[in-house]
Design a protein around this motif. Sequence first.
Motif, short mmCIF file in Angstrom:
data_model
loop_
_atom_site.label_atom_id
_atom_site.label_comp_id
_atom_site.label_asym_id
_atom_site.label_seq_id
_atom_site.Cartn_x
_atom_site.Cartn_y
_atom_site.Cartn_z
N THR A 78 -1.38 6.33 -6.63
CA THR A 78 -1.81 5.22 -6.46
C THR A 78 -1.73 4.77 -4.75
OG1 THR A 78 0.27 4.26 -6.99
CG2 THR A 78 -1.20 4.42 -8.75
N LYS A 79 -1.91 3.69 -4.31
CA LYS A 79 -1.85 3.19 -2.90
C LYS A 79 -0.19 3.12 -2.80
CE LYS A 79 -2.32 -0.25 0.70
NZ LYS A 79 -1.21 0.35 1.36
N GLN A 80 0.58 2.58 -3.70
CA GLN A 80 1.90 2.40 -3.53
C GLN A 80 2.61 3.97 -3.61
OE1 GLN A 80 0.00 0.82 -5.61
NE2 GLN A 80 0.63 -1.55 -5.70
N GLN A 81 2.16 4.77 -4.33
CA GLN A 81 2.74 6.12 -4.43
C GLN A 81 2.47 6.95 -3.05
OE1 GLN A 81 0.79 7.60 -7.80
NE2 GLN A 81 2.17 6.49 -9.17
N ARG A 82 1.20 6.53 -2.47
CA ARG A 82 0.88 7.16 -1.03
C ARG A 82 1.92 6.41 -0.18
NH1 ARG A 82 -4.28 6.35 -2.71
NH2 ARG A 82 -5.40 8.47 -3.44
#
Length: 125
Positions: A78-82
């Motif tokens: 996800t964007k947060q994970q990236r």
Amino acid sequence: MKVLLVITVISFCSFAIDGEETYDKKYDNINIDEILGNKRLLVAYIKCVLEKGKCTAEGYELKSHIKDALQTGCKKCTKQQRDGIRKVINHMINNEPEYWGQMVDKYDAERIYTHRYEKELKTIN
């Protein structure tokens, strides 16, 4: 205990969203700065990932997705994970180079994938 390399890196079980497979979002709101700022906690997660120490359930999950995330450029993240992974890798490269080297040796010994992260995230301290 919170997860490091969601850091890293990335762990997480998969599930389907709009037909696309992504890693589970259950760790997206983890406070990565808290982990990176706590040397004892950070080292515990690093040792888990390197199989040199005990792992929490989150640590085991993290380890299971590191290679996939490296090889795919975190395609399932996800964007947060990236964003979290970039923060962790940046911290490791610039503040924990010995541990970063050990992790690269374990998960990307030929330096096929990590080279791009190092080049992009290495800063002058």
